[in-house]
Scaffold this motif. Structure first.
Motif, PDB file in Angstrom:
ATOM      1  N   HIS A 263     -54.469  12.712  16.567  1.00 54.06           N
ATOM      2  CA  HIS A 263     -55.600  11.790  16.450  1.00 54.06           C
ATOM      3  C   HIS A 263     -55.534  10.797  17.605  1.00 54.06           C
ATOM      4  O   HIS A 263     -54.450  10.363  17.999  1.00 54.06           O
ATOM      5  N   ALA A 264     -56.696  10.429  18.135  1.00 53.39           N
ATOM      6  CA  ALA A 264     -56.752   9.541  19.296  1.00 53.39           C
ATOM      7  C   ALA A 264     -56.142   8.173  19.031  1.00 53.39           C
ATOM      8  O   ALA A 264     -55.716   7.493  19.964  1.00 53.39           O
ATOM      9  N   LYS A 265     -56.063   7.759  17.763  1.00 50.78           N
ATOM     10  CA  LYS A 265     -55.508   6.440  17.452  1.00 50.78           C
ATOM     11  C   LYS A 265     -54.015   6.369  17.774  1.00 50.78           C
ATOM     12  O   LYS A 265     -53.463   5.279  17.936  1.00 50.78           O
ATOM     13  N   PHE A 266     -53.348   7.533  17.863  1.00 49.43           N
ATOM     14  CA  PHE A 266     -51.927   7.560  18.200  1.00 49.43           C
ATOM     15  C   PHE A 266     -51.682   7.600  19.712  1.00 49.43           C
ATOM     16  O   PHE A 266     -50.535   7.538  20.147  1.00 49.43           O
ATOM     17  N   SER A 267     -52.733   7.721  20.513  1.00 50.91           N
ATOM     18  CA  SER A 267     -52.546   7.815  21.963  1.00 50.91           C
ATOM     19  C   SER A 267     -52.044   6.484  22.517  1.00 50.91           C
ATOM     20  O   SER A 267     -52.598   5.428  22.203  1.00 50.91           O
ATOM     21  N   PRO A 268     -50.994   6.495  23.351  1.00 54.44           N
ATOM     22  CA  PRO A 268     -50.424   5.237  23.853  1.00 54.44           C
ATOM     23  C   PRO A 268     -51.181   4.637  25.023  1.00 54.44           C
ATOM     24  O   PRO A 268     -50.843   3.561  25.492  1.00 54.44           O
ATOM     25  N   VAL A 269     -52.199   5.344  25.521  1.00 57.96           N
ATOM     26  CA  VAL A 269     -52.917   4.864  26.702  1.00 57.96           C
ATOM     27  C   VAL A 269     -54.390   4.616  26.393  1.00 57.96           C
ATOM     28  O   VAL A 269     -54.988   5.293  25.552  1.00 57.96           O
ATOM     29  N   ALA A 270     -54.944   3.610  27.074  1.00 58.51           N
ATOM     30  CA  ALA A 270     -56.392   3.432  27.055  1.00 58.51           C
ATOM     31  C   ALA A 270     -57.012   4.439  28.020  1.00 58.51           C
ATOM     32  O   ALA A 270     -57.991   5.106  27.709  1.00 58.51           O
ATOM     33  N   THR A 271     -56.414   4.541  29.208  1.00 55.81           N
ATOM     34  CA  THR A 271     -56.789   5.582  30.170  1.00 55.81           C
ATOM     35  C   THR A 271     -55.526   6.043  30.891  1.00 55.81           C
ATOM     36  O   THR A 271     -54.606   5.262  31.105  1.00 55.81           O
ATOM     37  N   ALA A 272     -55.507   7.315  31.249  1.00 53.15           N
ATOM     38  CA  ALA A 272     -54.457   7.868  32.102  1.00 53.15           C
ATOM     39  C   ALA A 272     -55.141   8.882  33.006  1.00 53.15           C
ATOM     40  O   ALA A 272     -55.571   9.942  32.545  1.00 53.15           O
ATOM     41  N   SER A 273     -55.266   8.541  34.263  1.00 54.25           N
ATOM     42  CA  SER A 273     -56.014   9.390  35.186  1.00 54.25           C
ATOM     43  C   SER A 273     -55.292   9.461  36.522  1.00 54.25           C
ATOM     44  O   SER A 273     -54.359   8.698  36.789  1.00 54.25           O
ATOM     45  N   TYR A 274     -55.718  10.396  37.357  1.00 53.57           N
ATOM     46  CA  TYR A 274     -55.181  10.454  38.715  1.00 53.57           C
ATOM     47  C   TYR A 274     -56.282  10.880  39.680  1.00 53.57           C
ATOM     48  O   TYR A 274     -57.307  11.424  39.265  1.00 53.57           O
ATOM     49  N   ARG A 275     -56.063  10.612  40.946  1.00 58.87           N
ATOM     50  CA  ARG A 275     -56.965  11.048  42.010  1.00 58.87           C
ATOM     51  C   ARG A 275     -56.111  11.445  43.207  1.00 58.87           C
ATOM     52  O   ARG A 275     -54.960  11.041  43.318  1.00 58.87           O
ATOM     53  N   LEU A 276     -56.686  12.253  44.080  1.00 62.73           N
ATOM     54  CA  LEU A 276     -55.959  12.682  45.265  1.00 62.73           C
ATOM     55  C   LEU A 276     -56.009  11.598  46.343  1.00 62.73           C
ATOM     56  O   LEU A 276     -57.000  10.876  46.465  1.00 62.73           O
ATOM     57  N   MET A 277     -54.935  11.503  47.101  1.00 63.38           N
ATOM     58  CA  MET A 277     -54.842  10.521  48.179  1.00 63.38           C
ATOM     59  C   MET A 277     -55.881  10.824  49.265  1.00 63.38           C
ATOM     60  O   MET A 277     -55.885  11.909  49.838  1.00 63.38           O
TER      61      MET A 277
END
Length: 368
Positions: free
Chosen positions: A231-245
């Motif tokens: 369930h999303a309520k257990f996710s420890p992050v608000a956002t976790a993303s990446y992009r290429l340099m």
């Protein structure tokens, strides 16, 4: 025959054109280039993979993971979202609720409040709660269930001024906050979750409900350890993303007013205006006789958003080349507060290692 350093760099850049993206397919595997050995090697990986932190705060971190394939980078991102465990309210026993918020909506709000507690108790003492099968009884014990309670009643504040209009001063508990939730330790929980390590909401000022005199909320709450894949309520992050340099290569000098215009095509801090030095103006080349003129210099490509704005101007089309490094991932991790932002990534690495070991055993058993 080994390819040159320039050739390896060219292969590692995803080209960004005005209308298209080029060189998007990874070629780092055996057999793609005749005569070249691209078999995966642990020693080479260990020597070349690097992590560089650009920002490391309790609730927000930004760091670069360099030297890995996109599949590995994405695996870390997914595990940070879905596999790193946290606490969240799972069951609400509503005893009395005379507020204007329905029981179901109130329960949903309570479930989304992030909680924190002692790390030792969370890691070593608390276990995942196993839901009973049909016909079985719930097995709530101290190492799999946290008990909380919310008991608030709105009453008139007899000390309020006669002309007072602020409802928070007119009434007691006009607003119900996360800080009104009480932790009720049972069994061995007091050893692990007491004092500074007690179970408390990460943000005590989260508004749960608004009430008026005569209304009250009485409920008992059961909190479990869980993961975001459940369930999303257990996710420890608000956002976790990446992009290429991003990469910005100026192929021929951009000077004068063109340099100022070129700088405005990028976010602040990417391009810097510098003056042509006397030494540069005396040497043979594009700067000869240009002493004192402005020139555009790339100083921080990481700030770039790859908007391609510079490619929309004819005067820059043949002077600049945009791209992105295929193996340089810039992560942005925002914690909900139960873990430090950098700890979330470290936990994801540990989980990845554990999954790899399990997969190895499965492959060995299958081969046998």
């Amino acid at each position: 025959m080994k390819p040159s350093k320039e050739e390896l760099e060219r292969r590692n850049i995803v080209g960004v054109g005005a209308e298209r993206v080029t060189n998007v397919t990874s070629t780092d595997y055996p057999g793609h280039f005749p005569g070249e050995d691209h078999a995966w090697d642990l020693g080479y990986f260990r020597d070349n993979v690097t992590i560089e932190f650009h920002k490391n705060e309790p609730l927000e971190a930004e760091f670069s993971l360099i030297g890995v394939d996109a599949s590995i980078a994405n695996a870390f991102r997914r595990m940070m979202i879905a596999d790193v465990p946290t606490f969240a309210i799972e069951t609400v026993h509503m005893e009395k609720n005379t507020s204007v918020i329905q029981d179901e909506v109130l329960s949903h709000r309570l479930g989304l409040i992030p909680f924190k507690g002692g790390k030792t108790g969370f890691r070593k003492f608390m276990k995942f709660y196993k839901k009973p099968e049909d016909g079985e009884e719930h097995s709530y014990v101290d190492f799999n269930t946290i008990q909380l309670s919310l008991n608030v009643e709105c009453t008139h504040n007899k000390k309020a001024a006669k002309n007072e209009t602020d409802v928070t001063k007119l009434y007691n508990h006009a607003h119900v906050y996360a800080s009104d939730i009480e932790f009720n330790p049972v069994g061995r929980q007091e050893q692990y979750f007491s004092g500074d390590n007690a179970i408390v909401p990460v943000h005590p000022d989260i508004l749960i409900a608004k009430m008026r005199p005569g209304q009250q909320i009485n409920c008992s709450l059961l909190m479990h350890k869980g993961v975001g894949s459940d369930h999303a309520k257990f996710s420890p992050v608000a956002t976790a993303s990446y992009r290429l340099m991003p990469t910005i290569k100026i192929k021929s000098p951009i000077l004068g007013e063109d340099a100022k215009k070129f700088q405005k095509c990028f976010p602040k801090g990417v391009i810097e205006l510098q003056t042509v030095t006397r030494k540069e103006s005396k040497e043979e080349g594009p700067f000869k006789g240009k002493e004192g003129e402005w020139k555009a210099v790339v100083v921080d490509p990481m700030r770039d958003t790859v908007s391609r704005e510079c490619l929309r101007h004819d005067e820059f089309k043949d002077k600049v080349e945009l791209g992105r490094k295929r193996d340089h991932f810039i992560y942005s991790v925002e914690s909900t507060g139960q873990w430090r932002s950098d700890e979330i990534f470290l936990e994801a690495v540990a989980l990845f290692k554990e999954k790899a070991k399990k997969f190895e055993h499965q492959v060995i058993n299958m081969a046998r």
